[in-house]
Design a protein around this motif. Structure first.
Motif, mmCIF file in Angstrom:
data_model
loop_
_atom_site.group_PDB
_atom_site.id
_atom_site.type_symbol
_atom_site.label_atom_id
_atom_site.label_comp_id
_atom_site.label_asym_id
_atom_site.label_seq_id
_atom_site.Cartn_x
_atom_site.Cartn_y
_atom_site.Cartn_z
ATOM 1 N N GLU A 1 6.865 -3.419 9.841
ATOM 2 C CA GLU A 1 6.038 -4.189 10.761
ATOM 3 C C GLU A 1 6.689 -4.155 12.146
ATOM 4 O OE1 GLU A 1 6.480 -5.123 7.578
ATOM 5 O OE2 GLU A 1 4.363 -5.056 6.979
ATOM 6 N N GLY A 2 5.859 -3.957 13.166
ATOM 7 C CA GLY A 2 6.382 -3.931 14.531
ATOM 8 C C GLY A 2 6.997 -2.600 14.917
ATOM 9 N N MET A 3 6.710 -1.524 14.133
ATOM 10 C CA MET A 3 7.246 -0.212 14.499
ATOM 11 C C MET A 3 6.411 0.408 15.621
ATOM 12 S SD MET A 3 7.837 3.046 12.074
ATOM 13 C CE MET A 3 9.492 3.389 11.537
ATOM 14 N N GLY A 4 5.220 -0.141 15.805
ATOM 15 C CA GLY A 4 4.397 0.321 16.926
ATOM 16 C C GLY A 4 3.527 1.517 16.593
ATOM 17 N N THR A 5 3.620 2.028 15.370
ATOM 18 C CA THR A 5 2.752 3.121 14.932
ATOM 19 C C THR A 5 2.013 2.654 13.685
ATOM 20 O OG1 THR A 5 4.651 3.985 13.746
ATOM 21 C CG2 THR A 5 4.091 5.078 15.813
ATOM 22 N N PRO A 6 0.788 3.117 13.482
ATOM 23 C CA PRO A 6 0.056 2.666 12.304
ATOM 24 C C PRO A 6 0.616 3.310 11.030
ATOM 25 C CG PRO A 6 -1.251 4.245 13.578
ATOM 26 C CD PRO A 6 0.022 4.053 14.328
ATOM 27 N N CYS A 7 0.390 2.647 9.915
ATOM 28 C CA CYS A 7 0.810 3.207 8.627
ATOM 29 C C CYS A 7 -0.386 3.097 7.695
ATOM 30 C CB CYS A 7 1.984 2.403 8.089
ATOM 31 S SG CYS A 7 2.401 2.767 6.374
ATOM 32 N N LYS A 8 -0.777 4.232 7.104
ATOM 33 C CA LYS A 8 -1.953 4.200 6.228
ATOM 34 C C LYS A 8 -1.631 3.544 4.898
ATOM 35 C CE LYS A 8 -4.333 8.262 8.005
ATOM 36 N NZ LYS A 8 -3.228 9.238 8.244
ATOM 37 N N GLY A 9 -0.439 3.823 4.412
ATOM 38 C CA GLY A 9 -0.075 3.231 3.135
ATOM 39 C C GLY A 9 1.210 3.837 2.603
ATOM 40 N N GLY A 10 1.704 3.244 1.541
ATOM 41 C CA GLY A 10 2.945 3.734 0.949
ATOM 42 C C GLY A 10 3.392 2.795 -0.143
ATOM 43 N N THR A 11 4.720 2.675 -0.279
ATOM 44 C CA THR A 11 5.303 1.802 -1.285
ATOM 45 C C THR A 11 6.051 0.711 -0.549
ATOM 46 O OG1 THR A 11 5.627 3.801 -2.576
ATOM 47 C CG2 THR A 11 6.751 1.827 -3.360
ATOM 48 N N ASP A 12 5.805 -0.540 -0.893
ATOM 49 C CA ASP A 12 6.460 -1.615 -0.147
ATOM 50 C C ASP A 12 7.895 -1.833 -0.633
ATOM 51 O OD1 ASP A 12 6.330 -3.092 -2.481
ATOM 52 O OD2 ASP A 12 4.962 -4.617 -1.698
ATOM 53 N N TRP A 13 8.563 -2.807 -0.031
ATOM 54 C CA TRP A 13 9.990 -2.992 -0.338
ATOM 55 C C TRP A 13 10.208 -3.462 -1.771
ATOM 56 C CZ3 TRP A 13 12.444 -7.696 -1.424
ATOM 57 C CH2 TRP A 13 11.662 -8.841 -1.245
ATOM 58 N N LYS A 14 9.121 -3.960 -2.403
ATOM 59 C CA LYS A 14 9.237 -4.349 -3.809
ATOM 60 C C LYS A 14 8.854 -3.204 -4.739
ATOM 61 C CE LYS A 14 8.596 -9.328 -3.354
ATOM 62 N NZ LYS A 14 7.609 -10.421 -3.425
ATOM 63 N N GLY A 15 8.577 -2.020 -4.156
ATOM 64 C CA GLY A 15 8.271 -0.852 -4.979
ATOM 65 C C GLY A 15 6.827 -0.783 -5.445
ATOM 66 N N ARG A 16 5.954 -1.601 -4.824
ATOM 67 C CA ARG A 16 4.541 -1.574 -5.217
ATOM 68 C C ARG A 16 3.713 -0.747 -4.236
ATOM 69 N NH1 ARG A 16 4.046 -8.000 -4.908
ATOM 70 N NH2 ARG A 16 4.452 -7.314 -2.777
ATOM 71 N N LYS A 17 2.593 -0.237 -4.706
ATOM 72 C CA LYS A 17 1.649 0.451 -3.814
ATOM 73 C C LYS A 17 1.282 -0.510 -2.695
ATOM 74 C CE LYS A 17 0.096 4.046 -3.598
ATOM 75 N NZ LYS A 17 1.025 5.007 -2.947
ATOM 76 N N TRP A 18 1.215 -0.026 -1.495
ATOM 77 C CA TRP A 18 0.968 -0.927 -0.366
ATOM 78 C C TRP A 18 0.072 -0.266 0.677
ATOM 79 C CZ3 TRP A 18 1.848 -0.774 4.910
ATOM 80 C CH2 TRP A 18 1.742 -2.008 5.595
ATOM 81 N N THR A 19 -0.864 -1.028 1.228
ATOM 82 C CA THR A 19 -1.626 -0.583 2.408
ATOM 83 C C THR A 19 -1.653 -1.756 3.390
ATOM 84 O OG1 THR A 19 -3.790 -1.437 1.762
ATOM 85 C CG2 THR A 19 -3.194 0.763 0.909
#
Ligand code: GTP
Ligand code: SPV
Ligand code: MN
Length: 600
Positions: free
Chosen positions: A352-370
């Motif tokens: 969060e706050g990296m200034g570029t969009p992120c479509k999705g990935g794996t969050d810090w808890k290892g779950r699928k994330w968008t």
């Protein structure tokens, strides 16, 4: 003559043998600090599933770790200063009798490394051989710790060579506190112990550190907060020097004059950002020497010389962007360890706050994330570990064993109201009062700090290895020794907000405008104006060229409201009251002076 594992230092060989016997690891490995060893350890840990290798095109030689959700920051409730007398730890530290604490912890350490490798990490805090440096040895069963220590400190055989057969070192014992049963493995899961078994313990009278149960940051990378701040602050007081939670930077003005600034802000309150500052005012240049810790000694010429004892940055990831801190973004381009970020679908990191969009990935808890997931993808205390030498604005003298001469001290904290953008202390003693009464709103850097605002004197509340009142006296004493060479002291607050919740000050690169005023005060160019709380910039003294800020906003940013400051004094009085007879007389004088000025 070499002992077992090739350890020539007698005290070290005996200590390692004793810990091996206690903790019962499967193997013992002395970390030599070579690139080959670093790479092969990463291979192993990636294969085990604990680390993820990031896309080498996007993020060469970089890795990501997810920690356990219970193990994401320092735990101040489980951090102990075990001096013989409780009073020597003081009212702001957790204390347990050292003998009792050792008894408790020995039970936990017994057999705790079963199924794991015991790593011996020789490390130097400060350039090897500097008169200000100290050697530590960390024993750990965490390869994550070994790899982070490789970046954060100077490690390996060269340290053992300097240590020699009889050299002194600070023993730092660490275990994640999760022994494995026969045939059991971590299965890619971050090992740690439950909270009530975590101990981050310091024995300042014997320069000893015992940490158990956490694998994260300052709890586990024992060179940093445990050695370089808690143990070192106690040593510094005994030996007449200073160990501080401070960044160090060099500012050069358009005429080429250099100023060295050391600034103490609480955790996650802007040290890394200020250390890597890119001035928005033309002709001014800033170079980074350190972003978290300063060790300072008075040199024979009377100047106060500072070194950065660390070798890397363990920085807060969220909020770091090309806009806010391009230098940090460049520093972490390669050879970096990330912890608790989002790993994107194309195998890079995001927060969060990296200034570029992120479509999705794996969050810090290892779950699928968008972005639609509704929860933050990166933990607010997600961190990067990167070599300081990779910083594009690292100061050419950052490894000078003699250190750099400090001209200016800055204190501060995160205050959305009351505290103006910048205040200069009337003199050293008043500066010590400003440092001692620093306060801040809580951040994610510690798990268990929840109060609205708390006093965080000199940003050292969680890091002072002895009674805070004695620490203040030590500051007064250092001022006496430094005399006319004592740095000038300022207090800043980048975080003041308008009633509708907007930052009043743009911060980051624009903070150079405030530093410029400090330099002009040093040179007697800026006059300043006296207020009851200190000296503030006279109207028009802050260089605001090219900045869009309204007169009203500026007034709000600089406002000193006597009524709220009187209220603030009540809080200071109750905080200082905790220290009883140990409160320095000179602090009482400062408090009384402040009270008098406010009631005039
Ligand atoms: P530790 O590593 O925990 O000791 O923290 P630190 O003091 O180095 O803090 P850091 O520089 O990483 O800043 C933490 C947070 O404060 C980040 O989210 C930054 O974006 C934010 N921050 C830093 N400087 C400024 C500033 O000048 N203005 C504002 N508004 N935010 C800032
Ligand atoms: C801090 O909390 O001040 C840090 C991060 O610098 S840690 O090393 O985890 O303490
Ligand atoms: Mn810090």
């Amino acid at each position: 003559m070499s002992s077992k594992y090739g350890l020539k230092n007698k005290k070290l060989a005996a200590w390692v043998a004793g810990i091996e016997d206690l903790c019962k690891p499967d193997k013992v490995a002395v970390y030599n600090g070579s690139k080959e060893e670093y790479d092969s350890l990463f291979k192993e840990i990636t294969a085990s599933g604990l680390a993820k290798k990031l896309d080498p095109e996007k993020r060469p030689n970089s890795f990501h770790f997810c920690s356990d959700p219970s193990d994401v920051a320092r735990v101040e409730d489980r951090t102990y200063i075990a001096s013989r007398s409780k009073d020597d730890a003081g009212p702001t530290n957790n204390w347990i009798d050292p003998e009792q604490l050792k008894k408790n912890m020995l039970k936990l350490y017994k057999g705790c490394m079963k199924g794991r490798t015991l790593f011996v990490i020789p490390f130097s805090m400060g350039p090897i051989g500097s008169p200000i440096s100290k050697i530590g040895i960390e024993i750990t069963d965490s390869p994550y710790v070994v790899l982070n220590m490789h970046i954060m400190t100077r490690v390996g055989t060269k340290v053992l060579d300097t240590l020699g057969e009889d050299g002194e070192f600070i023993p730092c014992l660490h275990s994640v506190g999760k022994p494995l049963a026969d045939g059991e493995s971590d299965n890619g899961k971050w090992p740690c112990a439950p909270i009530e078994q975590k101990y981050i313990s310091h024995f300042p009278e014997e320069n000893l550190i015992w940490s158990y149960g956490s694998g994260y940051g300052g709890n586990a990378l024992l060179g940093k907060k445990c050695l370089a701040l808690r143990i070192a602050s106690a040593m510094a007081r005994r030996e007449g020097w200073m160990a501080e939670h401070m960044l160090i930077l060099r500012l050069t003005n358009p005429k080429g004059k250099k100023y060295h600034i050391a600034a103490a802000f609480p955790s996650a309150c802007g040290k890394t950002n200020l250390a890597m500052l890119q001035p928005t005012i033309p002709g001014w240049k800033c170079e980074c020497i350190g972003d978290d810790i300063a060790w300072m000694k008075i040199a024979p010429d009377g100047s106060l010389r500072a070194i950065n004892p660390e070798y890397g940055f363990f920085g807060v990831a969220p909020g770091t962007s090309v806009k806010s801190n391009p230098v940090a973004m460049e520093t972490i381009r390669a050879n970096t360890i990330f912890t608790n970020c989002v790993v994107t679908d194309d195998n890079d990191v995001w927060w969060e706050g990296m200034g570029t969009p992120c479509k999705g990935g794996t969050d810090w808890k290892g779950r699928k994330w968008t972005p639609e997931s509704g929860e933050k993808g990166a933990h607010p205390n997600a961190r990067f570990t990167a070599p300081a030498g990779q910083c594009p604005v690292i100061c050419p003298d950052w490894e000078d064993p003699q250190g750099v001469p400090i001209d200016i001290f800055v204190f501060g904290g995160r205050r959305t109201s009351v505290v103006p953008l910048v205040t200069e202390a009337f003199d050293w003693d008043h500066g010590v009062y400003l440092g001692a009464t620093a306060a801040s709103e809580p951040t994610a850097a510690a798990l268990d700090v929840k109060s609205a605002i708390r006093r965080d004197p000199f940003a050292m509340l969680p890091f002072c290895g002895y009674n805070m009142a004695d620490y203040w006296q030590h500051w007064f004493n250092m001022g006496d020794k430094l005399g006319a060479r004592a740095p000038k002291i300022f207090y800043v607050n980048w975080f003041r907000k308008s009633p509708d919740g907007k930052w009043l000050w743009p911060g980051f690169g624009d903070n150079a405008r405030v530093l410029k005023w400090m330099c002009e005060r040093l040179d007697g160019v800026a006059k300043g104006r006296k207020t009851p709380i200190g000296i503030l910039p006279e109207k028009n003294e802050l260089d605001l060229s090219g900045l869009k800020i309204s007169g009203g906003e500026l007034d709000e940013l600089m406002a000193v409201d006597t009524a709220t400051w009187k209220h603030e004094l009540d809080d200071v009085a109750s905080f200082m009251g905790k220290f009883g007879d140990r409160l320095p007389q000179r602090m009482k004088v400062q408090f009384d002076n402040m009270k008098k000025r406010l009631s005039k």
